[in-house]
Design a protein around this motif. Structure first.
Motif, PDB file in Angstrom:
ATOM      1  N   ASP A   4       0.721  -1.336   0.112  1.00 25.41           N
ATOM      2  CA  ASP A   4      -0.023  -0.114   0.127  1.00 25.41           C
ATOM      3  C   ASP A   4       0.996   1.230  -0.054  1.00 25.41           C
ATOM      4  O   ASP A   4       0.271   2.358  -0.255  1.00 25.41           O
ATOM      5  CB  ASP A   4      -0.927  -0.105   1.373  1.00 25.41           C
ATOM      6  N   LYS A   5       2.366   1.168   0.228  1.00 23.61           N
ATOM      7  CA  LYS A   5       3.280   2.239   0.226  1.00 23.61           C
ATOM      8  C   LYS A   5       3.843   2.448  -1.185  1.00 23.61           C
ATOM      9  O   LYS A   5       4.493   3.399  -1.381  1.00 23.61           O
ATOM     10  CB  LYS A   5       4.057   1.940   1.429  1.00 23.61           C
TER      11      LYS A   5
ATOM     12  N   GLU B 282       3.221   3.389  -4.261  1.00 18.81           N
ATOM     13  CA  GLU B 282       2.686   4.680  -4.786  1.00 18.81           C
ATOM     14  C   GLU B 282       3.288   5.833  -4.150  1.00 18.81           C
ATOM     15  O   GLU B 282       3.624   6.755  -4.719  1.00 18.81           O
ATOM     16  CB  GLU B 282       0.973   4.583  -5.072  1.00 18.81           C
ATOM     17  N   GLU B 283       3.231   5.822  -2.965  1.00 21.04           N
ATOM     18  CA  GLU B 283       3.873   6.797  -1.911  1.00 21.04           C
ATOM     19  C   GLU B 283       5.301   6.960  -2.214  1.00 21.04           C
ATOM     20  O   GLU B 283       5.891   8.010  -2.433  1.00 21.04           O
ATOM     21  CB  GLU B 283       3.511   6.557  -0.299  1.00 21.04           C
ATOM     22  N   MET B 284       5.882   5.743  -2.409  1.00 20.20           N
ATOM     23  CA  MET B 284       7.364   5.712  -2.314  1.00 20.20           C
ATOM     24  C   MET B 284       7.758   6.223  -3.904  1.00 20.20           C
ATOM     25  O   MET B 284       8.524   7.007  -4.047  1.00 20.20           O
ATOM     26  CB  MET B 284       7.929   4.270  -2.324  1.00 20.20           C
TER      27      MET B 284
ATOM     28  N   ASN C 212       6.077   8.331  -5.560  1.00 18.32           N
ATOM     29  CA  ASN C 212       5.907   9.811  -5.899  1.00 18.32           C
ATOM     30  C   ASN C 212       6.749  10.688  -5.061  1.00 18.32           C
ATOM     31  O   ASN C 212       6.660  12.056  -4.970  1.00 18.32           O
ATOM     32  CB  ASN C 212       4.126  10.011  -5.395  1.00 18.32           C
ATOM     33  N   LEU C 213       7.503  10.003  -4.089  1.00 19.42           N
ATOM     34  CA  LEU C 213       8.267  10.719  -3.442  1.00 19.42           C
ATOM     35  C   LEU C 213       9.299  11.818  -4.151  1.00 19.42           C
ATOM     36  O   LEU C 213      10.067  11.301  -5.004  1.00 19.42           O
ATOM     37  CB  LEU C 213       9.467   9.936  -2.349  1.00 19.42           C
TER      38      LEU C 213
ATOM     39  N   GLN D 205       5.722  15.578  -6.114  1.00 21.59           N
ATOM     40  CA  GLN D 205       4.835  16.621  -5.968  1.00 21.59           C
ATOM     41  C   GLN D 205       5.274  17.801  -5.303  1.00 21.59           C
ATOM     42  O   GLN D 205       4.738  18.854  -5.201  1.00 21.59           O
ATOM     43  CB  GLN D 205       3.681  15.907  -4.834  1.00 21.59           C
TER      44      GLN D 205
END
Length: 298
Positions: free
Chosen positions: A247-248, A250-252, A254-255, A258
């Protein structure tokens, strides 16, 4: 083994090039044939992973070692097979982690690339190829067992790190450097080839940058094990996150994409690390040169 060691050393450069290509072709056929045998017994995604392991090991690792051992005078010197200084290794590992937001930002820019209208058929083909490769990669990465995780580490981190660094940084970069005496030309030429061979057009520039980073790490550390371990860390991080924290993911990824300021800070910190690595490399070279002068031996 001594009979074949450096057996093609005295040949001219074009003959050596032809011999290297033939070795790679032979390895490709042999290990792809072994892969076909695997698919006869297992046509699942696990079987495909073993096919990839065999193909990559045969072409990148076995082929490169055969060429380095038979075509060149000193295979260990060519491939920079020597124990790394701990300081260089730690700085390089920290550098790979530090530059992640900046590389992610470049990835985002690369994915936004658009070709002119008259090249739309080519762009459509590139997009379709990219989507296919992305789906295949995700199918490889998504596992729910520890055994599957270990197989992913082998297929997507261990074998690529060893094989690709031996070929692109060890053999190709060092050969270009020896012929041109231009470190930067050698690093960026091998980095371009490294990225191009993956045939992932919307990840070309970030992969090229990572290839160049590994190339400079090799020059400064004088050890192939530094880019190999850094390459492994980069790939193993992705494999591990997909297994432990899917679940992480996409967050990784996109680091840094943004927040431009985070990418700039990432780049500045990374350049600071590179500055100190280069400074240490130059100091070590000067020390070695001074120790080798006649005055220092008296």
């Amino acid at each position: 083994m001594n009979m074949i060691k450096g057996m093609y050393t005295l040949n001219n450069k074009w003959t050596k090039f032809f011999i290297c290509v033939m070795h790679y072709v032979i390895c490709m056929f042999v290990f792809n044939a072994l892969g076909l045998l695997v698919t006869k017994f297992d046509q699942s995604i696990v079987g495909l992973k073993w096919v990839q392991i065999l193909a990559s090991s045969g072409i990148f690792i076995v082929g490169t070692l055969i060429n380095a051992y038979t075509v060149f005078k000193d295979w260990k010197q060519l491939l920079s097979v020597r124990k790394p200084q701990v300081w260089f290794l730690l700085m390089a590992l920290f550098g790979v982690l530090t530059c992640t937001p900046f590389v992610n930002y470049i990835t985002q820019l690369n994915e936004m690339m658009q070709l002119p209208d008259w090249m739309k058929p080519i762009e459509d083909w590139m997009r379709a190829k990219e989507d296919h490769n992305m789906k295949l990669t995700q199918d490889f990465l998504i596992v729910d067992t520890f055994g599957g995780f270990l197989l992913n580490l082998l297929a997507m981190a261990v074998v690529p790190a060893i094989g690709e660094e031996l070929l692109f940084r060890g053999l190709i970069q060092k050969t270009i450097q020896n012929h041109t005496r231009n470190i930067h030309l050698a690093i960026w030429s091998s980095a371009i080839l490294f990225s191009a061979i993956h045939l992932q057009f919307y990840g070309f520039f970030p992969r090229m940058i990572m290839g160049a980073i590994f190339g400079y790490f090799l020059v400064w550390s004088q050890s192939i094990f530094v880019p190999i371990i850094c390459h492994f860390l980069n790939n193993a991080t992705i494999v591990t996150v997909y297994y432990l924290m899917p679940d992480k993911v996409e967050e990784m990824e996109n680091l840094g994409t943004q927040d431009l300021s985070l990418s700039i800070i990432s780049l500045l910190l990374f350049l600071g690390i590179c500055y100190h690595m280069r400074k240490k490399w130059k100091y070590d070279r000067q020390t070695q040169q001074s120790d080798s002068t006649p005055e220092s031996k008296q």
